[in-house]
Design an enzyme around this catalytic site. Structure first.
Site, PDB file in Angstrom:
ATOM      1  N   CYS A   2      17.414  17.481  46.967  1.00 23.47           N
ATOM      2  CA  CYS A   2      16.901  17.252  48.315  1.00 23.47           C
ATOM      3  C   CYS A   2      17.867  16.316  49.007  1.00 23.47           C
ATOM      4  O   CYS A   2      18.727  15.720  48.371  1.00 23.47           O
ATOM      5  CB  CYS A   2      15.543  16.584  48.261  1.00 23.47           C
ATOM      6  SG  CYS A   2      14.355  17.501  47.282  1.00 23.47           S
ATOM      7  N   ARG A  27      21.278  20.816  51.033  1.00 25.67           N
ATOM      8  CA  ARG A  27      20.613  20.311  49.828  1.00 25.67           C
ATOM      9  C   ARG A  27      19.146  20.743  49.741  1.00 25.67           C
ATOM     10  O   ARG A  27      18.477  20.485  48.737  1.00 25.67           O
ATOM     11  CB  ARG A  27      20.677  18.779  49.784  1.00 25.67           C
ATOM     12  CG  ARG A  27      22.089  18.228  49.752  1.00 25.67           C
ATOM     13  CD  ARG A  27      22.073  16.732  49.695  1.00 25.67           C
ATOM     14  NE  ARG A  27      21.483  16.253  48.458  1.00 25.67           N
ATOM     15  CZ  ARG A  27      22.132  16.073  47.326  1.00 25.67           C
ATOM     16  NH1 ARG A  27      23.419  16.324  47.262  1.00 25.67           N
ATOM     17  NH2 ARG A  27      21.519  15.630  46.253  1.00 25.67           N
ATOM     18  N   TRP A  76      13.827  20.363  49.035  1.00 29.87           N
ATOM     19  CA  TRP A  76      13.986  21.550  48.190  1.00 29.87           C
ATOM     20  C   TRP A  76      12.895  21.399  47.135  1.00 29.87           C
ATOM     21  O   TRP A  76      13.001  20.599  46.219  1.00 29.87           O
ATOM     22  CB  TRP A  76      15.376  21.559  47.562  1.00 29.87           C
ATOM     23  CG  TRP A  76      15.587  22.700  46.623  1.00 29.87           C
ATOM     24  CD1 TRP A  76      15.576  22.653  45.262  1.00 29.87           C
ATOM     25  CD2 TRP A  76      15.855  24.053  46.969  1.00 29.87           C
ATOM     26  NE1 TRP A  76      15.809  23.898  44.755  1.00 29.87           N
ATOM     27  CE2 TRP A  76      15.984  24.772  45.769  1.00 29.87           C
ATOM     28  CE3 TRP A  76      15.994  24.722  48.188  1.00 29.87           C
ATOM     29  CZ2 TRP A  76      16.246  26.131  45.744  1.00 29.87           C
ATOM     30  CZ3 TRP A  76      16.254  26.079  48.163  1.00 29.87           C
ATOM     31  CH2 TRP A  76      16.384  26.764  46.953  1.00 29.87           C
ATOM     32  N   ASN A 102      14.777  12.008  45.753  1.00 36.04           N
ATOM     33  CA  ASN A 102      15.473  13.193  45.269  1.00 36.04           C
ATOM     34  C   ASN A 102      15.458  13.116  43.752  1.00 36.04           C
ATOM     35  O   ASN A 102      15.840  12.100  43.189  1.00 36.04           O
ATOM     36  CB  ASN A 102      16.914  13.202  45.795  1.00 36.04           C
ATOM     37  CG  ASN A 102      17.745  14.301  45.175  1.00 36.04           C
ATOM     38  OD1 ASN A 102      17.227  15.354  44.821  1.00 36.04           O
ATOM     39  ND2 ASN A 102      19.039  14.065  45.032  1.00 36.04           N
ATOM     40  N   GLY A 103      15.002  14.191  43.082  1.00 35.79           N
ATOM     41  CA  GLY A 103      14.950  14.191  41.624  1.00 35.79           C
ATOM     42  C   GLY A 103      13.582  14.643  41.152  1.00 35.79           C
ATOM     43  O   GLY A 103      12.839  15.279  41.898  1.00 35.79           O
ATOM     44  N   GLU A 483      29.134  40.246  34.230  1.00 30.97           N
ATOM     45  CA  GLU A 483      28.994  39.265  35.309  1.00 30.97           C
ATOM     46  C   GLU A 483      30.377  38.950  35.905  1.00 30.97           C
ATOM     47  O   GLU A 483      30.536  38.852  37.128  1.00 30.97           O
ATOM     48  CB  GLU A 483      28.303  38.007  34.759  1.00 30.97           C
ATOM     49  CG  GLU A 483      28.370  36.755  35.620  1.00 30.97           C
ATOM     50  CD  GLU A 483      27.837  36.913  37.030  1.00 30.97           C
ATOM     51  OE1 GLU A 483      27.022  37.825  37.296  1.00 30.97           O
ATOM     52  OE2 GLU A 483      28.275  36.129  37.899  1.00 30.97           O
ATOM     53  N   LYS A 487      31.491  39.580  39.802  1.00 32.92           N
ATOM     54  CA  LYS A 487      31.983  38.508  40.666  1.00 32.92           C
ATOM     55  C   LYS A 487      33.335  38.871  41.271  1.00 32.92           C
ATOM     56  O   LYS A 487      33.595  38.595  42.441  1.00 32.92           O
ATOM     57  CB  LYS A 487      32.065  37.217  39.855  1.00 32.92           C
ATOM     58  CG  LYS A 487      31.726  35.999  40.600  1.00 32.92           C
ATOM     59  CD  LYS A 487      30.320  35.483  40.457  1.00 32.92           C
ATOM     60  CE  LYS A 487      29.241  36.426  40.914  1.00 32.92           C
ATOM     61  NZ  LYS A 487      27.906  35.942  40.623  1.00 32.92           N
ATOM     62  N   GLU A 490      32.763  41.339  44.033  1.00 34.37           N
ATOM     63  CA  GLU A 490      32.001  40.751  45.130  1.00 34.37           C
ATOM     64  C   GLU A 490      32.832  39.795  45.983  1.00 34.37           C
ATOM     65  O   GLU A 490      32.765  39.850  47.206  1.00 34.37           O
ATOM     66  CB  GLU A 490      30.826  40.007  44.481  1.00 34.37           C
ATOM     67  CG  GLU A 490      29.727  39.574  45.389  1.00 34.37           C
ATOM     68  CD  GLU A 490      28.615  38.881  44.597  1.00 34.37           C
ATOM     69  OE1 GLU A 490      28.757  38.679  43.376  1.00 34.37           O
ATOM     70  OE2 GLU A 490      27.598  38.540  45.219  1.00 34.37           O
ATOM     71  N   HIS A 506      36.924  54.946  23.843  1.00 30.41           N
ATOM     72  CA  HIS A 506      36.203  56.212  24.016  1.00 30.41           C
ATOM     73  C   HIS A 506      36.511  56.868  25.366  1.00 30.41           C
ATOM     74  O   HIS A 506      35.752  57.720  25.826  1.00 30.41           O
ATOM     75  CB  HIS A 506      34.695  55.985  23.836  1.00 30.41           C
ATOM     76  CG  HIS A 506      34.351  55.520  22.453  1.00 30.41           C
ATOM     77  ND1 HIS A 506      34.480  56.322  21.344  1.00 30.41           N
ATOM     78  CD2 HIS A 506      33.934  54.319  21.991  1.00 30.41           C
ATOM     79  CE1 HIS A 506      34.144  55.638  20.259  1.00 30.41           C
ATOM     80  NE2 HIS A 506      33.813  54.419  20.631  1.00 30.41           N
ATOM     81  N   LYS A 605      22.599  37.307  50.754  1.00 21.60           N
ATOM     82  CA  LYS A 605      22.146  36.409  49.679  1.00 21.60           C
ATOM     83  C   LYS A 605      20.804  36.858  49.112  1.00 21.60           C
ATOM     84  O   LYS A 605      20.632  36.967  47.918  1.00 21.60           O
ATOM     85  CB  LYS A 605      22.040  34.983  50.230  1.00 21.60           C
ATOM     86  CG  LYS A 605      21.603  33.950  49.210  1.00 21.60           C
ATOM     87  CD  LYS A 605      22.733  33.607  48.271  1.00 21.60           C
ATOM     88  CE  LYS A 605      22.323  32.662  47.162  1.00 21.60           C
ATOM     89  NZ  LYS A 605      23.252  32.766  46.023  1.00 21.60           N
TER      90      LYS A 605
HETATM   91  C1  F6R Z   1      25.681  38.369  42.483  1.00 20.13           C
HETATM   92  C2  F6R Z   1      24.410  38.081  43.133  1.00 20.13           C
HETATM   93  C3  F6R Z   1      23.353  39.126  43.094  1.00 20.13           C
HETATM   94  C4  F6R Z   1      21.985  38.505  42.772  1.00 20.13           C
HETATM   95  C5  F6R Z   1      20.881  39.564  42.910  1.00 20.13           C
HETATM   96  C6  F6R Z   1      19.529  39.021  42.509  1.00 20.13           C
HETATM   97  O1  F6R Z   1      26.577  37.311  42.607  1.00 20.13           O
HETATM   98  O2  F6R Z   1      24.236  37.038  43.705  1.00 20.13           O
HETATM   99  O3  F6R Z   1      23.652  40.133  42.191  1.00 20.13           O
HETATM  100  O4  F6R Z   1      22.027  37.988  41.478  1.00 20.13           O
HETATM  101  O5  F6R Z   1      20.834  40.030  44.224  1.00 20.13           O
HETATM  102  O6  F6R Z   1      19.140  37.967  43.342  1.00 20.13           O
HETATM  103  P1  F6R Z   1      17.956  37.005  42.944  1.00 20.13           P
HETATM  104  O7  F6R Z   1      18.375  36.275  41.717  1.00 20.13           O
HETATM  105  O8  F6R Z   1      17.766  36.109  44.120  1.00 20.13           O
HETATM  106  O9  F6R Z   1      16.755  37.862  42.666  1.00 20.13           O
END
Ligand code: F6R
Length: 610
Positions: A2, A27, A76, A102-103, A483, A487, A490, A506, A605
């Site tokens: 926070c 934050r 948060w 915060n914490g 992963e 990344k 992305e 294969h 996001k």
């Molecule tokens: C990859 C990424 C996405 C999320 C996915 C799920 O870097 O950010 O693949 O992991 O959209 O999102 P959440 O975790 O918010 O359900």
């Protein structure tokens, strides 16, 4: 995580606090609040609102509030949903003590019970509210004396700023495992969670260390440690501009959030490990221990990076708890004939808790009477509210679109869950102790990887013109490879495909040549030898290899063109570390290729459509 701002000094303009708070919005942004001492009326005025700081600003408009000292806060949520009553500042029964925090106060339930028995009335669901009530109990006219008596009673992590109607010429700030600093200007002082909050007001700051208490008045300040020893602190000068400020001096949120991995892991583990007994203490499962004991299998449902965390969790749960585990992408789950029953634990992993596909899968499980457990970061989100039980990741807000620090938080929670279920089943005390101990050491190990950032940047520079990558791994490192590939696609807009190390031969090996690099996630674990054979297959076809290997493995140099090292840990915990160099590599590759790493094209996001 926070944002805290406090002010005391010659000015009465609360806009100073509001402006500072806006720069801390990264934050936390589910609610915001402020409290200001009104000298004329000899009272503290409190204003709070749900949502962004702009909502608080709109509410304050025209109220004509002014005074000193004052507190501002952006939240948060960790305990209790995003409501006005749950937002800070929190106060005591007499409206005298006002606290921003915060914490997390881990022992708040036992403190609250005691306070309620003494007649205190609570107005929020938060852990923080115990603090003003405790201050009320100990206050005898001197604010810092009361703070000194309360602080030893608190367990957990806290950065606090406190003001009181009954000792109004003071602002008391305390730091313990959560950041706090003092901004020093002529005849005025600010306290804040990070320098971005004070940078437009002053460039002179004093960073508080853990176990320090600062008492600020309009005339100056004094700092002591918890044992009342006076501390002389050096003044630092901030050399950032205001734009840099919100990112804490980092060029991008993504890098800042990668650098927050140690904090993310620490937060996920805080108060949840009993290393003596080898146990995971999961408050969210306390009421469901018997239900958990009766579970015979697990299904994990999630999307994107969270799904890949589930794939790593699959190995952990199978190894620790001996339970069969199935992991599915939430978006596909509903199209399958489902074979789960009352003995199936359905685990939903989501950073945002608002991913439409994950919510749809959750509805499906609930519709069929299944038991749902959430591993969620955003408190009070739809998934968090919809599940029967939960273990929050507590990673703090993630602003960059690509998931980074939330992944290590989720992985740490999956390890905790595996330990919890394992110890309910056949896992021995010794094995539990070893996992608990190794988990506790992860934040420091993550820090060591982050120190190698420049080296990883150099490797990214070398490969920045490559348009294709393979990423390979086996067992625990296979989800990590997926992963890493995700990344790279992305944030660096390059084609990257992940495979189990044994799968390339294969078919896909046909693509390998001098211009087609492979990243091999190859820690020194039970599948190391097999991975070396797979790397040899690539080298025989002249493919460049970048290895992610365990520190001390100098021999890997014979098999790889470049190496990124991770410290040694238990095999089951290696994903928590090995994702970090992959994220740094993708970040630097993206930056060097001129991509908008914080907001990659075409994606969002929080994916709220199915
Ligand atoms: C990859 C990424 C996405 C999320 C996915 C799920 O870097 O950010 O693949 O992991 O959209 O999102 P959440 O975790 O918010 O359900």
């Amino acid at each position: 995580m926070c944002g805290i701002v406090g002010y005391i000094g010659k000015q009465k303009n609360i806009k100073i606090g509001l402006d500072a708070l806006k720069r801390l919005e990264y934050r936390g942004y589910d609610s915001a609040g402020m409290a200001v001492y009104n000298q004329e009326k000899k009272r503290v005025d409190l204003v709070r609102s749900v949502g962004r700081v702009a909502n608080l600003e709109a509410k304050l408009e025209g109220m004509g509030l002014e005074g000193s000292p004052f507190l501002f806060y952006t939240r948060w949520a960790t305990h209790g949903a995003a409501t006005e009553e749950n937002c800070h500042p929190h106060r005591d029964c007499k409206d005298s003590m006002f606290v921003v925090h915060n914490g997390i106060i881990e022992n708040y339930l036992e403190l609250k019970e005691r306070l309620v028995a003494n007649g205190h009335e609570f107005r929020s669901e938060t852990d923080t509210e115990v603090i003003p009530h405790l201050l009320e109990e100990f206050f005898t006219g001197n604010l810092e004396e009361a703070v000194r008596k309360v602080v030893p009673l608190l367990r957990g992590a806290f950065a606090l700023a406190v003001i009181s109607r009954d000792d109004p010429q003071k602002l008391v700030a305390v730091r313990f495992s959560a950041p706090l600093l003092i901004g020093v200007a002529e005849g005025e002082y600010l306290v804040a969670s990070d320098p971005s909050a004070v940078v437009t007001h002053t460039d002179k700051v004093i960073y508080l260390e853990d176990r320090e208490i600062a008492v600020l008045t309009p005339l100056g300040f004094a700092i002591e440690d918890f044992s009342r020893r006076a501390i002389e602190k050096a003044m630092s000068t901030i050399d950032w501009n205001v734009q840099d400020a919100q990112k804490g001096g980092y060029e991008h949120f993504m890098l800042k959030e990668i650098m927050e991995h140690p904090e993310s892991i620490t937060n996920a583990l805080r108060g949840r490990l009993n290393t003596e007994e080898g146990l995971a203490l999961l408050g969210g499962l306390d009421a469901h221990k018997e239900t958990m004991r009766g579970m015979e299998r697990v299904q994990v449902l999630a999307c994107g990076s969270a799904y890949l965390v589930g794939r790593a969790g699959e190995y952990m749960l199978e190894e620790c708890a001996g339970m069969p585990v199935e992991v599915d992408t939430a978006s596909e789950f509903r199209y399958r004939k489902q074979a789960f029953d009352s003995k199936t634990l359905s685990v939903f992993i989501s950073q945002s808790g608002e991913t439409a596909d994950t919510i749809a899968a959750l509805k499906e499980v609930k519709e069929k009477g299944g038991f749902a457990l959430g591993v969620v970061n955003v408190v009070g989100s739809t998934v968090a509210r919809g599940v029967d039980a939960g273990v929050y990741a507590h990673s703090g807000p993630e602003i960059a679109v690509a998931a980074t620090k939330s992944i290590t938080g989720q992985l740490a929670v999956m390890a905790l869950l595996s330990l919890f279920l394992g110890r309910q089943r056949q896992m021995s005390l010794d094995a539990g102790k070893q996992i608990a101990r190794e988990l506790a050491s992860l934040p420091d190990l993550a820090k060591k990887i982050l120190e190698t950032g420049e080296h990883i940047r150099g490797i990214a520079e070398k490969y920045k013109t490559c348009r294709n990558f393979f990423v390979i791994g086996r067992k625990y490192s296979l989800p990590v490879a997926f992963e890493g590939a995700l990344k790279l696609k992305e944030v660096a807009y390059v084609h990257a495909e992940a495979f189990g190390g044994g799968e390339l031969k294969h078919g896909s090996l046909a693509l390998i040549d001098e211009g087609f690099p492979t990243i091999a996630v190859v820690p020194s674990d039970s599948v190391y030898e097999k991975m070396i054979s797979n790397i040899q297959e690539i080298r025989a076809r002249k493919g460049p290899v970048i290895a992610i290997a365990t520190e001390g493995n100098d021999a890997i140099g014979q098999f790889a063109d470049d190496v990124m090292y991770i410290p040694k840990t238990l095999e089951m915990l290696s994903p928590v570390l090995s994702v970090i160099p992959l994220q740094l590599f993708a970040y630097y590759a993206g930056v060097l290729r001129g991509c908008d790493v914080d907001k990659p094209k075409n994606i969002a996001k929080s994916v709220t459509v199915e």
